[in-house]
Scaffold this motif. Structure first.
Motif, PDB file in Angstrom:
ATOM      1  N   UNK A 135      33.919  39.025  26.948  1.00  0.00           N
ATOM      2  CA  UNK A 135      33.402  38.858  28.305  1.00  0.00           C
ATOM      3  C   UNK A 135      33.585  40.143  29.089  1.00  0.00           C
ATOM      4  N   UNK A 136      32.806  40.262  30.145  1.00  0.00           N
ATOM      5  CA  UNK A 136      32.994  41.306  31.149  1.00  0.00           C
ATOM      6  C   UNK A 136      33.321  40.595  32.452  1.00  0.00           C
ATOM      7  N   UNK A 137      34.362  41.044  33.142  1.00  0.00           N
ATOM      8  CA  UNK A 137      34.865  40.341  34.325  1.00  0.00           C
ATOM      9  C   UNK A 137      34.854  41.267  35.538  1.00  0.00           C
ATOM     10  N   UNK A 138      34.464  40.720  36.679  1.00  0.00           N
ATOM     11  CA  UNK A 138      34.564  41.421  37.967  1.00  0.00           C
ATOM     12  C   UNK A 138      35.408  40.583  38.925  1.00  0.00           C
ATOM     13  N   UNK A 139      36.404  41.223  39.554  1.00  0.00           N
ATOM     14  CA  UNK A 139      37.235  40.581  40.564  1.00  0.00           C
ATOM     15  C   UNK A 139      37.170  41.441  41.813  1.00  0.00           C
ATOM     16  N   UNK A 140      36.623  40.886  42.885  1.00  0.00           N
ATOM     17  CA  UNK A 140      36.353  41.665  44.096  1.00  0.00           C
ATOM     18  C   UNK A 140      36.965  40.982  45.316  1.00  0.00           C
ATOM     19  N   UNK A 141      37.657  41.757  46.144  1.00  0.00           N
ATOM     20  CA  UNK A 141      38.172  41.257  47.416  1.00  0.00           C
ATOM     21  C   UNK A 141      39.638  40.870  47.398  1.00  0.00           C
ATOM     22  N   UNK A 142      40.389  41.286  46.387  1.00  0.00           N
ATOM     23  CA  UNK A 142      41.771  40.838  46.258  1.00  0.00           C
ATOM     24  C   UNK A 142      42.755  41.596  47.144  1.00  0.00           C
ATOM     25  N   UNK A 143      42.277  42.558  47.917  1.00  0.00           N
ATOM     26  CA  UNK A 143      43.154  43.211  48.889  1.00  0.00           C
ATOM     27  C   UNK A 143      43.250  42.426  50.191  1.00  0.00           C
ATOM     28  N   UNK A 144      42.413  41.411  50.376  1.00  0.00           N
ATOM     29  CA  UNK A 144      42.432  40.588  51.587  1.00  0.00           C
ATOM     30  C   UNK A 144      43.717  39.766  51.667  1.00  0.00           C
ATOM     31  N   UNK A 145      44.423  39.766  52.803  1.00  0.00           N
ATOM     32  CA  UNK A 145      45.638  38.952  52.941  1.00  0.00           C
ATOM     33  C   UNK A 145      45.396  37.474  52.677  1.00  0.00           C
ATOM     34  N   UNK A 146      44.269  36.950  53.131  1.00  0.00           N
ATOM     35  CA  UNK A 146      43.972  35.534  52.908  1.00  0.00           C
ATOM     36  C   UNK A 146      43.762  35.247  51.425  1.00  0.00           C
ATOM     37  N   UNK A 147      43.120  36.181  50.719  1.00  0.00           N
ATOM     38  CA  UNK A 147      42.892  35.996  49.287  1.00  0.00           C
ATOM     39  C   UNK A 147      44.206  36.067  48.530  1.00  0.00           C
ATOM     40  N   UNK A 148      45.077  37.005  48.912  1.00  0.00           N
ATOM     41  CA  UNK A 148      46.397  37.104  48.275  1.00  0.00           C
ATOM     42  C   UNK A 148      47.146  35.779  48.392  1.00  0.00           C
ATOM     43  N   UNK A 149      47.087  35.180  49.573  1.00  0.00           N
ATOM     44  CA  UNK A 149      47.783  33.911  49.813  1.00  0.00           C
ATOM     45  C   UNK A 149      47.208  32.807  48.925  1.00  0.00           C
ATOM     46  N   UNK A 150      45.885  32.736  48.842  1.00  0.00           N
ATOM     47  CA  UNK A 150      45.237  31.708  48.039  1.00  0.00           C
ATOM     48  C   UNK A 150      45.543  31.890  46.554  1.00  0.00           C
TER      49      UNK A 150
END
Length: 273
Positions: free
Chosen positions: A248-263
């Protein structure tokens, strides 16, 4: 950059080009030279019909036809790769070609988790979900399947679970990414375990979060049973009975967001229990 639509030809300068070699845009020549010793020349020829993502190839969030999305999910790849010691011949390669165009696929405050997956039985799956970077809320799950014969199906019933043992923190950006996932498609009676082959595949980009993890992964299939309501049963037992399934090829975008870190941490803690 210059673009010609018919015949299709994309160029960044003179030595970085992608050009269609047939009228149906299902075969391409790719040449890359960043100015250093690395030089790549590949040909890609699709072995299947184009996948219309979501069934119609329309994936805009506000209006479906804001963004068109088609993929050539299984391409024969050949050519040469030169890292400075002379060209190395590539034969029998397998590639994936995504093509998106339109006004806007996502808003500037959205991130996403995305996978293009080639299974050993000839099945290809493109699946993703969107994420609101302000709140961490995930939405718009979508999976498009194409079997070995080119038949296509679509589902939005997907269970995404990050692996608590596969977190990786970038030394460059300080962002933590979940590099292992269990992804279940109840309607297909299919559960996959996806893990990064190399952890450090983060790219600095202009866009949501100013960074993206994007790279190659190993896929294992988990043997699992399902309850009558579609929920997965015997998860812990099935995890110990897995067999090679593909890549597979995977993309993960937006993980620097504080709300995303919490989730993410909330999901990881729940999975760890």
């Amino acid at each position: 950059a210059t673009v010609v639509s018919a015949p299709f030809h994309l160029a960044y300068g003179e030595e970085n080009t992608l050009a269609a070699t047939n009228a149906t845009n299902t075969a391409f020549d790719l040449s890359l030279n960043a100015g250093g010793p690395d030089k790549i020349h590949l040909t890609l020829v699709s072995q299947k019909p184009a996948m219309a993502v979501g069934g119609k190839g329309e994936t805009g969030l506000k209006r479906a036809n804001d963004m068109y999305y088609f993929s050539l999910t299984r391409c024969a790849v050949a050519g040469t790769v030169d890292t400075g010691a002379g060209p190395e011949k590539i034969t029998g390669g397998l590639g994936w070609f995504d093509h998106q165009w339109g006004n806007s696929w996502v808003a500037s405050n959205n991130g996403w988790d995305w996978w293009g997956t080639q299974l050993d039985d000839g099945t290809d799956i493109l699946f993703f979900r969107q994420r609101d970077l302000a709140t961490g809320r995930v939405f718009f799950p979508l999976a498009t399947f194409m079997d070995k014969d080119g038949h296509q199906s679509v589902t939005r019933n997907i269970v995404f679970t990050p692996d608590p043992k596969a977190l990786w923190k970038s030394a460059k950006s300080g962002v933590t990414y979940p590099l292992g996932w269990d992804v279940t498609f109840p309607e297909e009676n299919l559960s996959l375990h996806i893990t990064a082959k190399v952890q450090d595949q983060e790219m600095p980009i202009l866009g949501p979060g100013a960074g993206i993890w994007e790279g190659v992964c190993q896929v294992d299939r988990l043997r699992a049973s399902f309850n009558a309501d579609g929920t997965q049963a015997m998860v812990q037992e099935s995890r110990s009975v897995k067999y090679n399934a593909g890549v597979a090829y995977m993309e993960l975008v937006g993980y620097s967001s504080p709300a995303v870190k919490k989730q993410v941490m909330k999901a990881v803690v729940a999975k760890g229990k």
